[in-house]
Write a protein that holds these residues in place. Structure first.
Motif, PDB file in Angstrom:
ATOM      1  N   GLU A  13       0.818  -1.214   0.000  1.00  0.00           N
ATOM      2  CA  GLU A  13       0.000   0.000   0.000  1.00  0.00           C
ATOM      3  C   GLU A  13       0.853   1.265   0.000  1.00  0.00           C
ATOM      4  O   GLU A  13       0.450   2.296  -0.540  1.00  0.00           O
ATOM      5  N   SER A  14       2.034   1.180   0.562  1.00  0.00           N
ATOM      6  CA  SER A  14       2.919   2.345   0.607  1.00  0.00           C
ATOM      7  C   SER A  14       3.347   2.805  -0.792  1.00  0.00           C
ATOM      8  O   SER A  14       3.809   3.935  -0.959  1.00  0.00           O
ATOM      9  N   GLN A  15       3.169   1.963  -1.797  1.00  0.00           N
ATOM     10  CA  GLN A  15       3.521   2.298  -3.171  1.00  0.00           C
ATOM     11  C   GLN A  15       2.342   2.837  -3.988  1.00  0.00           C
ATOM     12  O   GLN A  15       2.495   3.180  -5.151  1.00  0.00           O
ATOM     13  N   ARG A  16       1.171   2.907  -3.360  1.00  0.00           N
ATOM     14  CA  ARG A  16      -0.044   3.293  -4.091  1.00  0.00           C
ATOM     15  C   ARG A  16       0.095   4.634  -4.813  1.00  0.00           C
ATOM     16  O   ARG A  16      -0.223   4.746  -5.994  1.00  0.00           O
ATOM     17  N   GLU A  17       0.556   5.654  -4.141  1.00  0.00           N
ATOM     18  CA  GLU A  17       0.653   6.978  -4.752  1.00  0.00           C
ATOM     19  C   GLU A  17       1.589   6.955  -5.966  1.00  0.00           C
ATOM     20  O   GLU A  17       1.277   7.534  -7.015  1.00  0.00           O
ATOM     21  N   ALA A  18       2.729   6.288  -5.836  1.00  0.00           N
ATOM     22  CA  ALA A  18       3.677   6.205  -6.947  1.00  0.00           C
ATOM     23  C   ALA A  18       3.090   5.432  -8.124  1.00  0.00           C
ATOM     24  O   ALA A  18       3.247   5.825  -9.282  1.00  0.00           O
ATOM     25  N   VAL A  19       2.380   4.340  -7.838  1.00  0.00           N
ATOM     26  CA  VAL A  19       1.761   3.548  -8.910  1.00  0.00           C
ATOM     27  C   VAL A  19       0.661   4.348  -9.594  1.00  0.00           C
ATOM     28  O   VAL A  19       0.556   4.352 -10.822  1.00  0.00           O
ATOM     29  N   GLU A  20      -0.154   5.039  -8.823  1.00  0.00           N
ATOM     30  CA  GLU A  20      -1.205   5.872  -9.420  1.00  0.00           C
ATOM     31  C   GLU A  20      -0.600   6.928 -10.344  1.00  0.00           C
ATOM     32  O   GLU A  20      -1.121   7.168 -11.437  1.00  0.00           O
ATOM     33  N   LEU A  21       0.493   7.531  -9.927  1.00  0.00           N
ATOM     34  CA  LEU A  21       1.162   8.527 -10.765  1.00  0.00           C
ATOM     35  C   LEU A  21       1.725   7.883 -12.035  1.00  0.00           C
ATOM     36  O   LEU A  21       1.631   8.446 -13.127  1.00  0.00           O
ATOM     37  N   ALA A  22       2.279   6.682 -11.912  1.00  0.00           N
ATOM     38  CA  ALA A  22       2.791   5.958 -13.077  1.00  0.00           C
ATOM     39  C   ALA A  22       1.664   5.639 -14.061  1.00  0.00           C
ATOM     40  O   ALA A  22       1.831   5.796 -15.269  1.00  0.00           O
ATOM     41  N   VAL A  23       0.520   5.227 -13.541  1.00  0.00           N
ATOM     42  CA  VAL A  23      -0.649   4.942 -14.400  1.00  0.00           C
ATOM     43  C   VAL A  23      -1.055   6.209 -15.148  1.00  0.00           C
ATOM     44  O   VAL A  23      -1.259   6.191 -16.366  1.00  0.00           O
ATOM     45  N   GLN A  24      -1.154   7.300 -14.439  1.00  0.00           N
ATOM     46  CA  GLN A  24      -1.575   8.572 -15.044  1.00  0.00           C
ATOM     47  C   GLN A  24      -0.540   9.126 -16.024  1.00  0.00           C
ATOM     48  O   GLN A  24      -0.894   9.791 -16.993  1.00  0.00           O
ATOM     49  N   SER A  25       0.730   8.855 -15.777  1.00  0.00           N
ATOM     50  CA  SER A  25       1.809   9.426 -16.581  1.00  0.00           C
ATOM     51  C   SER A  25       2.190   8.597 -17.797  1.00  0.00           C
ATOM     52  O   SER A  25       2.920   9.083 -18.658  1.00  0.00           O
ATOM     53  N   CYS A  26       1.730   7.371 -17.872  1.00  0.00           N
ATOM     54  CA  CYS A  26       2.115   6.483 -18.971  1.00  0.00           C
ATOM     55  C   CYS A  26       1.586   7.024 -20.303  1.00  0.00           C
ATOM     56  O   CYS A  26       0.377   7.102 -20.499  1.00  0.00           O
ATOM     57  N   PRO A  27       2.476   7.397 -21.232  1.00  0.00           N
ATOM     58  CA  PRO A  27       2.021   7.969 -22.495  1.00  0.00           C
ATOM     59  C   PRO A  27       1.263   6.978 -23.375  1.00  0.00           C
ATOM     60  O   PRO A  27       0.463   7.383 -24.213  1.00  0.00           O
ATOM     61  N   ALA A  28       1.487   5.695 -23.173  1.00  0.00           N
ATOM     62  CA  ALA A  28       0.789   4.686 -23.968  1.00  0.00           C
ATOM     63  C   ALA A  28      -0.438   4.123 -23.248  1.00  0.00           C
ATOM     64  O   ALA A  28      -1.178   3.325 -23.818  1.00  0.00           O
ATOM     65  N   ALA A  29      -0.651   4.522 -22.003  1.00  0.00           N
ATOM     66  CA  ALA A  29      -1.794   4.076 -21.190  1.00  0.00           C
ATOM     67  C   ALA A  29      -1.895   2.551 -21.128  1.00  0.00           C
ATOM     68  O   ALA A  29      -2.958   1.978 -21.331  1.00  0.00           O
ATOM     69  N   VAL A  30      -0.779   1.900 -20.819  1.00  0.00           N
ATOM     70  CA  VAL A  30      -0.762   0.433 -20.789  1.00  0.00           C
ATOM     71  C   VAL A  30      -0.699  -0.153 -19.378  1.00  0.00           C
ATOM     72  O   VAL A  30      -0.715  -1.371 -19.220  1.00  0.00           O
ATOM     73  N   ILE A  31      -0.647   0.698 -18.355  1.00  0.00           N
ATOM     74  CA  ILE A  31      -0.548   0.225 -16.976  1.00  0.00           C
ATOM     75  C   ILE A  31      -1.935   0.240 -16.352  1.00  0.00           C
ATOM     76  O   ILE A  31      -2.672   1.213 -16.476  1.00  0.00           O
ATOM     77  N   ARG A  32      -2.276  -0.847 -15.669  1.00  0.00           N
ATOM     78  CA  ARG A  32      -3.564  -0.942 -14.968  1.00  0.00           C
ATOM     79  C   ARG A  32      -3.305  -1.278 -13.507  1.00  0.00           C
ATOM     80  O   ARG A  32      -2.428  -2.072 -13.188  1.00  0.00           O
ATOM     81  N   MET A  33      -4.089  -0.676 -12.645  1.00  0.00           N
ATOM     82  CA  MET A  33      -4.000  -0.936 -11.217  1.00  0.00           C
ATOM     83  C   MET A  33      -5.382  -1.347 -10.740  1.00  0.00           C
ATOM     84  O   MET A  33      -6.383  -0.685 -11.050  1.00  0.00           O
ATOM     85  N   PHE A  34      -5.458  -2.467 -10.028  1.00  0.00           N
ATOM     86  CA  PHE A  34      -6.712  -2.996  -9.543  1.00  0.00           C
ATOM     87  C   PHE A  34      -6.666  -3.140  -8.029  1.00  0.00           C
ATOM     88  O   PHE A  34      -5.627  -3.490  -7.467  1.00  0.00           O
ATOM     89  N   ALA A  35      -7.789  -2.891  -7.393  1.00  0.00           N
ATOM     90  CA  ALA A  35      -7.890  -3.122  -5.955  1.00  0.00           C
ATOM     91  C   ALA A  35      -8.019  -4.624  -5.718  1.00  0.00           C
ATOM     92  O   ALA A  35      -8.608  -5.338  -6.521  1.00  0.00           O
ATOM     93  N   THR A  36      -7.444  -5.082  -4.627  1.00  0.00           N
ATOM     94  CA  THR A  36      -7.581  -6.482  -4.247  1.00  0.00           C
ATOM     95  C   THR A  36      -8.244  -6.545  -2.882  1.00  0.00           C
ATOM     96  O   THR A  36      -8.151  -5.601  -2.093  1.00  0.00           O
ATOM     97  N   THR A  37      -8.892  -7.634  -2.616  1.00  0.00           N
ATOM     98  CA  THR A  37      -9.537  -7.823  -1.318  1.00  0.00           C
ATOM     99  C   THR A  37      -8.690  -8.754  -0.488  1.00  0.00           C
ATOM    100  O   THR A  37      -7.977  -9.609  -1.013  1.00  0.00           O
ATOM    101  N   GLY A  38      -8.794  -8.588   0.786  1.00  0.00           N
ATOM    102  CA  GLY A  38      -8.080  -9.517   1.640  1.00  0.00           C
ATOM    103  C   GLY A  38      -7.304  -8.847   2.635  1.00  0.00           C
ATOM    104  O   GLY A  38      -6.478  -8.686   3.228  1.00  0.00           O
TER     105      GLY A  38
END
Length: 67
Positions: A42-67
């Motif tokens: 979870e500590s990486q969430r902000e960085a991953v969200e920024l990577a998703v938003q910044s990807c010029p090809a829009a190929v990164i996906r982030m999904f919530a997991t349960t558990g």
């Protein structure tokens, strides 16, 4: 969270590896993203969200997991 990348559409900009280096790297031969941690803490969430938003090809996906 779960992180996936469509490497077939990656253009190799390296933005993700610069934004979230604990989660993404780059294959030097093929110049595409490499997912280093597909279930980052979870500590990486902000960085991953920024990577998703910044990807010029829009190929990164982030999904919530349960558990």
């Amino acid at each position: 969270m779960k992180v996936t990348v469509d490497t077939s559409l990656c253009i190799g900009s390296g933005t993700c590896a610069l934004t979230a280096p604990a989660v993404f790297g780059q294959d030097e031969e093929q110049a595409v993203v490499v997912v280093l941690d597909s279930s980052p803490p979870e500590s990486q969430r902000e960085a991953v969200e920024l990577a998703v938003q910044s990807c010029p090809a829009a190929v990164i996906r982030m999904f919530a997991t349960t558990g």
